[in-house]
Design a protein around this motif. Structure first.
Motif, short mmCIF file in Angstrom:
data_model
loop_
_atom_site.label_atom_id
_atom_site.label_comp_id
_atom_site.label_asym_id
_atom_site.label_seq_id
_atom_site.Cartn_x
_atom_site.Cartn_y
_atom_site.Cartn_z
N ASP A 74 0.81 -1.21 0.00
CA ASP A 74 0.00 0.00 0.00
C ASP A 74 0.85 1.27 0.00
O ASP A 74 0.51 2.26 -0.66
N GLY A 75 1.97 1.25 0.73
CA GLY A 75 2.86 2.40 0.70
C GLY A 75 3.42 2.64 -0.69
O GLY A 75 3.50 3.79 -1.16
N LEU A 76 3.80 1.57 -1.37
CA LEU A 76 4.30 1.70 -2.74
C LEU A 76 3.20 2.18 -3.68
O LEU A 76 3.44 3.02 -4.56
N VAL A 77 2.00 1.65 -3.50
CA VAL A 77 0.88 2.06 -4.36
C VAL A 77 0.61 3.55 -4.20
O VAL A 77 0.41 4.26 -5.18
N GLU A 78 0.61 4.04 -2.97
CA GLU A 78 0.35 5.46 -2.77
C GLU A 78 1.42 6.32 -3.46
O GLU A 78 1.10 7.32 -4.12
N ALA A 79 2.67 5.93 -3.31
CA ALA A 79 3.74 6.69 -3.96
C ALA A 79 3.58 6.67 -5.48
O ALA A 79 3.77 7.69 -6.16
#
Length: 355
Positions: A74-79
């Protein structure tokens, strides 16, 4: 004479789904015996140990390993969402905020200095809002309200496996360099663990997954990942020592016993041991049908007197990245907790990486 065609290579989406689902399967089976010695495991499940979800009478759960892996996604997706909209994003800050949102599911008091992240889809998934033996190092670092960095590391003496078990997603971003995979994974590891081996083990694992999804075989992918981290200026001699031992021992004609496995590679509570045990389990059981290989490898990865959910999760990630969904046993998937949420996070990663 006809020649049997080689099976088609799995698609990138299939590898993404299988990496996350395979890791969750290994995690879930291993979590059932995480704190048991091999003697206790054999007493409960027989001489071969725990080799199937059927032995658990339906009581199966994913642990913090899968939770944190999905929050890494999810952190990667947000970035990547920000980047796709033309806005420069701080990937590390997005990952830190994602891990803080995971921490909020664990009923842990957080420092008032910590930022308050905006909620996202993953935070509404009730199946992830359970405390499943999270690592104390991850909890303490995130609860401090400080963002660990290489220049200002948190828990500098800790090399627990809490970094490596959550790092497969860094290898699932297509079309980025080895240097980018290394930086993302080591920076993210430093959010909670400051020891060089914790950071480099996360990098080696992410690079291994990266090589697998680009079509390399497992041994070749592991060898290339090891070569890369050996060439970095930061050193952690225990990591190449363990990985080289895993590569060497897995070439033997017989599989190590659980006692021999932990004597040679460690119990998996620290990062380099967890990666070595998971890798050994996959390489030592190669052959036959992908789903059969998956069952055998996870059996080796979880049946020992060590951190069975993390070693099982790592083995499952590796197998999924290599085979794609063909390796996932259908009866195991039917028993897995949170399948829809895991697939949902894979969908979100694919939406921002393959559009």
């Amino acid at each position: 004479m006809s020649v049997e065609a080689s099976p088609a290579a799995p698609s990138f989406p299939s590898r993404v789904y299988a990496t996350l689902l395979g890791g969750a399967l290994g995690d879930s089976l291993g979590y059932a015996v995480e704190f048991d010695t091999i003697g206790v495991i054999r007493a409960r499940f027989g001489p071969a140990g725990l080799t199937s979800f059927e032995q658990l009478d339906g009581d199966t759960h994913i642990s913090d390993d899968t939770q944190m892996t999905l929050y890494t996604v999810d952190g990667l997706v947000e970035a990547l969402e920000w980047a796709n909209d033309g806005v420069a994003a701080d990937e590390l800050a997005c990952l830190w905020l994602a891990y803080l949102r995971w921490l909020a599911t664990q009923d842990v008091a957080v420092s008032a200095s910590a930022p308050v992240p905006q909620p996202r889809w993953i935070d509404r998934q009730e199946v992830l809002r359970h405390r499943r033996a999270p690592g104390n190092t991850c909890l303490s670092a995130l609860a401090s309200g400080e963002m660990g960095t290489v220049a200002r590391p948190l828990n500098p003496e800790s090399k627990g496996c809490g970094t490596v078990m959550r790092s497969a997603p860094f290898g699932l971003i297509p079309h980025i360099s080895l240097e980018a995979v290394n930086k993302l994974s080591t920076d993210a590891a430093t959010l909670t663990h400051g020891h060089p081996s914790a950071r480099l083990s996360a990098a080696a694992f992410s690079l291994l997954v990266h090589h697998l999804v680009t079509g390399k075989d497992i041994r070749g992918a592991a060898t290339e990942a090891l070569h890369y981290v050996n060439g970095l200026p930061t050193k952690a001699p225990e990591l190449p020592e363990r990985l080289e031992a895993a590569l060497r021992l897995s070439s033997a004609p017989t599989v190590l016993s659980p006692e021999e496995l932990t004597a040679a590679l460690g119990e998996g509570w620290v990062a380099e041991e967890a990666l070595a045990v998971g890798l050994y389990a996959v390489l030592a059981t190669q052959g036959g049908d992908p789903a059969d290989h998956f069952r055998r490898a996870i059996g080796v990865a979880v049946n020992h007197s060590g951190d069975s959910d993390s070693t099982g999760s790592i083995a499952g990630n590796i197998l999924g990245a290599y085979y794609g969904e063909a390796c996932l046993p259908s009866d195991w998937l039917a028993a897995l907790e949170g399948v829809d949420v895991i697939r949902g996070m894979a969908d979100r990663l694919l939406a921002v990486t393959t559009a």
